[in-house]
Design an enzyme around this catalytic site. Sequence first.
Site, PDB file in Angstrom:
ATOM      1  CG  ASN A   1      -1.696   1.200   1.467  1.00 28.92           C
ATOM      2  OD1 ASN A   1      -1.780   2.056   0.589  1.00 28.92           O
ATOM      3  ND2 ASN A   1      -2.301   1.304   2.643  1.00 28.92           N
TER       4      ASN A   1
ATOM      5  CE  LYS B   1      -0.203   3.194   4.871  1.00 29.38           C
ATOM      6  NZ  LYS B   1      -0.106   3.319   6.321  1.00 29.38           N
TER       7      LYS B   1
ATOM      8  CG  HIS C   1      -5.788   1.744   5.446  1.00 26.32           C
ATOM      9  ND1 HIS C   1      -5.396   2.672   6.383  1.00 26.32           N
ATOM     10  CD2 HIS C   1      -4.734   0.918   5.263  1.00 26.32           C
ATOM     11  CE1 HIS C   1      -4.146   2.419   6.722  1.00 26.32           C
ATOM     12  NE2 HIS C   1      -3.715   1.359   6.062  1.00 26.32           N
TER      13      HIS C   1
ATOM     14  CD  GLU D   1      -2.957   5.366   6.991  1.00 26.96           C
ATOM     15  OE1 GLU D   1      -2.904   5.463   5.752  1.00 26.96           O
ATOM     16  OE2 GLU D   1      -2.016   4.896   7.672  1.00 26.96           O
TER      17      GLU D   1
ATOM     18  CD  GLU E   1      -3.391  -2.646   7.438  1.00 23.15           C
ATOM     19  OE1 GLU E   1      -2.299  -2.880   6.923  1.00 23.15           O
ATOM     20  OE2 GLU E   1      -4.020  -1.597   7.238  1.00 23.15           O
TER      21      GLU E   1
ATOM     22  N   GLY F   1       2.659   2.056  10.913  1.00 23.55           N
ATOM     23  CA  GLY F   1       3.679   3.110  10.882  1.00 23.55           C
ATOM     24  C   GLY F   1       4.439   3.260  12.185  1.00 23.55           C
TER      25      GLY F   1
ATOM     26  CB  SER G   1       5.303  -2.109  12.005  1.00 22.65           C
ATOM     27  OG  SER G   1       4.940  -0.782  12.337  1.00 22.65           O
TER      28      SER G   1
HETATM   29  P1  PGA Z   1       2.987   0.236   7.619  1.00 25.07           P
HETATM   30  O1  PGA Z   1       1.487   0.451   7.068  1.00 25.07           O
HETATM   31  O2  PGA Z   1       3.507  -1.039   6.999  1.00 25.07           O
HETATM   32  O3  PGA Z   1       3.739   1.442   7.125  1.00 25.07           O
HETATM   33  O4  PGA Z   1       2.908   0.148   9.093  1.00 25.07           O
HETATM   34  C1  PGA Z   1       0.625  -0.631   6.877  1.00 25.07           C
HETATM   35  C2  PGA Z   1      -0.713  -0.149   6.365  1.00 25.07           C
HETATM   36  O5  PGA Z   1      -1.174   0.898   6.824  1.00 25.07           O
HETATM   37  O6  PGA Z   1      -1.345  -0.796   5.498  1.00 25.07           O
END
Ligand code: PGA
Length: 254
Positions: free
Chosen positions: A10, A12, A96, A98, A175, A181, A213
């Site tokens: 992803n 983003k 997601h 976010e 997740e 992150g 992560s």
């Molecule tokens: P990250 O994000 O691997 O940077 O922690 C994962 C995600 O939000 O899908």
Amino acid sequence: MAIRPLVAGNWKMHGLQAARTEARAVAAGLAAMTDPPEVVVCPPYTLLADVVRDVAGSAVDVGAQDCHWLESGAHTGAVSAGMLADAGARYVIVGHSERRRPEGVSGGDTDAVVRAKAEAALAAGLAPIVCVGETREERDAGDAETVTQRQVAASWPDVFAAEPDLAARACVAYEPVWAIGAGVAPQEEDIAAMHAVIQTTVGAATRVLYGGSVKPGNARAILATDGVGGVLVGGASLAASDFLEIAQSALLHP
Ligand code: PGA
């Protein structure tokens, strides 16, 4: 029979034209692997059609990071699942965290909206990757399993119960919001416990991915964890070298 793992990246809100080099490098790297995992890259909308062309003929699939739940209409700035399919996408991430969180530029997506988006994806021939996961506060309160199970039940299209083929195409991504992150993933036994709860809700046909992560250094252990059917990778998917190392880790766990 072991389910073929899925490794999804992803990107983003990262990636200008130069990032297409990374997608091409992922395609080239996979070509050198015997029996690679299923690999999907999810660039921003602006690069979607370009990346589809860049990886055409390779083992890489392309996905989007979100879609609208309607087919078309007066929805300024929105992109429908049909448009994504038309651009060559095969997957789309929905729900997601976010996009679930209400504040700022995010969508404030509720479980009902996430489910409608997953249904729209299916109707357009796309495979949805439905994201769920608890916050730090929910975990600390001992509510991680309850909250996540409730999210899955309310976000997961009913049609999957009757159509195992569709359910096999779709994925859930567990997740935990606090691990995204953060640089540190949960303990493997915690991942296994959450995946077991989710798998019970969605049935055996669906791959349950872990996200939050995932890095080259922990991917092998996470992918070997009970119930982990693949990974959804954010930051470490931006560089082809890291992402390929993660894909390589999936190879060791047929
Ligand atoms: P990250 O994000 O691997 O940077 O922690 C994962 C995600 O939000 O899908």
